[in-house]
Scaffold this motif. Structure first.
Motif, short mmCIF file in Angstrom:
data_model
loop_
_atom_site.label_atom_id
_atom_site.label_comp_id
_atom_site.label_asym_id
_atom_site.label_seq_id
_atom_site.Cartn_x
_atom_site.Cartn_y
_atom_site.Cartn_z
N MET A 1 0.85 -1.18 -0.05
CA MET A 1 -0.12 -0.14 -0.01
C MET A 1 0.90 1.33 -0.10
O MET A 1 2.12 1.24 0.31
CB MET A 1 -1.04 -0.40 1.18
CG MET A 1 -0.13 0.11 2.57
SD MET A 1 -1.41 0.52 3.85
CE MET A 1 -0.63 1.71 4.75
N ARG A 2 0.30 2.17 -0.47
CA ARG A 2 1.09 3.46 -0.53
C ARG A 2 0.44 4.55 0.40
O ARG A 2 -0.69 4.58 0.60
CB ARG A 2 1.17 3.94 -1.75
CG ARG A 2 1.87 3.36 -2.73
CD ARG A 2 1.96 4.10 -4.20
NE ARG A 2 3.05 3.10 -5.07
CZ ARG A 2 3.11 3.29 -6.23
NH1 ARG A 2 2.40 4.17 -6.84
NH2 ARG A 2 3.84 2.30 -6.86
N ALA A 3 1.38 5.48 1.02
CA ALA A 3 0.89 6.56 1.88
C ALA A 3 1.93 7.73 1.63
O ALA A 3 2.96 7.63 1.41
CB ALA A 3 0.77 6.26 3.28
N GLN A 4 1.26 8.91 1.97
CA GLN A 4 2.19 10.33 1.77
C GLN A 4 2.71 10.28 3.05
O GLN A 4 1.90 10.44 4.17
CB GLN A 4 1.35 11.39 1.34
CG GLN A 4 1.05 11.43 -0.11
CD GLN A 4 2.26 11.77 -0.96
OE1 GLN A 4 3.10 12.49 -0.35
NE2 GLN A 4 2.35 11.13 -2.32
N VAL A 5 4.02 10.41 3.46
CA VAL A 5 4.77 10.47 4.65
C VAL A 5 5.56 11.84 4.53
O VAL A 5 6.53 11.78 3.70
CB VAL A 5 5.60 9.25 5.19
CG1 VAL A 5 6.26 9.85 6.53
CG2 VAL A 5 4.60 8.11 5.19
N ASN A 6 5.21 12.89 5.23
CA ASN A 6 5.92 14.36 4.98
C ASN A 6 6.05 14.67 3.41
O ASN A 6 7.28 15.03 3.09
CB ASN A 6 7.28 14.18 5.84
CG ASN A 6 7.09 14.35 7.36
OD1 ASN A 6 5.93 14.27 7.67
ND2 ASN A 6 8.06 14.40 7.96
N GLY A 7 5.16 14.25 2.77
CA GLY A 7 5.12 14.83 1.31
C GLY A 7 5.87 13.75 0.52
O GLY A 7 5.87 14.14 -0.86
N THR A 16 0.35 -0.76 8.90
CA THR A 16 1.34 -0.23 9.57
C THR A 16 0.71 0.72 10.49
O THR A 16 -0.09 1.48 10.16
CB THR A 16 2.39 0.48 8.30
OG1 THR A 16 2.98 -0.51 7.49
CG2 THR A 16 3.28 1.21 9.08
N SER A 17 1.34 0.94 11.69
CA SER A 17 0.85 1.67 12.67
C SER A 17 1.44 3.00 12.64
O SER A 17 2.55 3.17 11.94
CB SER A 17 1.16 1.14 14.06
OG SER A 17 2.35 1.24 14.36
N VAL A 18 1.11 4.15 13.19
CA VAL A 18 1.53 5.31 13.31
C VAL A 18 2.92 5.28 13.94
O VAL A 18 3.93 5.94 13.50
CB VAL A 18 0.49 6.57 13.83
CG1 VAL A 18 1.39 7.66 14.08
CG2 VAL A 18 -0.54 6.77 13.11
N ALA A 19 2.97 4.56 15.02
CA ALA A 19 4.42 4.48 15.85
C ALA A 19 5.32 3.98 14.72
O ALA A 19 6.57 4.40 14.83
CB ALA A 19 4.19 3.47 17.03
N ALA A 20 5.07 2.94 14.10
CA ALA A 20 6.20 2.41 13.02
C ALA A 20 6.61 3.51 11.84
O ALA A 20 7.72 3.68 11.51
CB ALA A 20 5.50 1.24 12.05
N THR A 50 -3.58 2.54 12.52
CA THR A 50 -3.18 2.13 11.37
C THR A 50 -3.12 3.33 10.27
O THR A 50 -4.19 4.08 10.18
CB THR A 50 -3.59 0.98 10.93
OG1 THR A 50 -5.01 0.95 10.94
CG2 THR A 50 -3.22 -0.28 11.88
N VAL A 51 -1.96 3.22 9.37
CA VAL A 51 -2.19 4.32 8.27
C VAL A 51 -2.82 3.32 7.12
O VAL A 51 -2.67 2.25 6.63
CB VAL A 51 -1.04 4.62 7.81
CG1 VAL A 51 -0.59 5.52 6.62
CG2 VAL A 51 0.09 5.28 9.07
N PRO A 52 -3.92 4.23 6.62
CA PRO A 52 -4.84 3.62 5.57
C PRO A 52 -4.10 3.87 4.19
O PRO A 52 -3.18 4.60 3.90
CB PRO A 52 -6.11 4.32 5.48
CG PRO A 52 -5.75 5.62 6.05
CD PRO A 52 -4.73 5.53 6.97
N ASP A 53 -4.51 2.87 3.39
CA ASP A 53 -3.83 3.08 1.79
C ASP A 53 -4.47 4.46 1.39
O ASP A 53 -5.53 4.96 1.54
CB ASP A 53 -4.43 1.92 0.93
CG ASP A 53 -3.82 1.99 -0.61
OD1 ASP A 53 -2.46 2.27 -0.66
OD2 ASP A 53 -4.57 1.58 -1.42
#
Length: 66
Positions: A1-7, A16-20, A50-53
């Motif tokens: 899955m993909r997520a934007q992390v700090n752009g 995947t958790s926010v802590a991870a 958890t971080v969603p897709d």
């Protein structure tokens, strides 16, 4: 899955958790705030949120100075 992390687009494992994500970013243990899709996530919920897709995560660190 993909997520934007700090752009930046990141490939994350589903669940995947926010802590991870904070650990992945190498953020310090103190002075860190996290927003997920524009809402602040309290530190007490980092392990269970958890971080969603397609989610957008911002990991912010406090900077001292003036």
């Amino acid at each position: 899955m993909r997520a934007q992390v700090n752009g930046t687009t990141r490939e994350l494992t589903e669940g995947t958790s926010v802590a991870a994500v904070v650990e992945l970013m190498g953020a310090p243990e103190k002075g860190v705030a996290v927003a997920l899709d524009g809402a602040v996530v309290p530190r007490a919920l980092w392990d269970t949120t958890t971080v969603p897709d397609g989610g957008v995560v911002e990991v912010l660190t406090a900077v001292q100075g003036g």
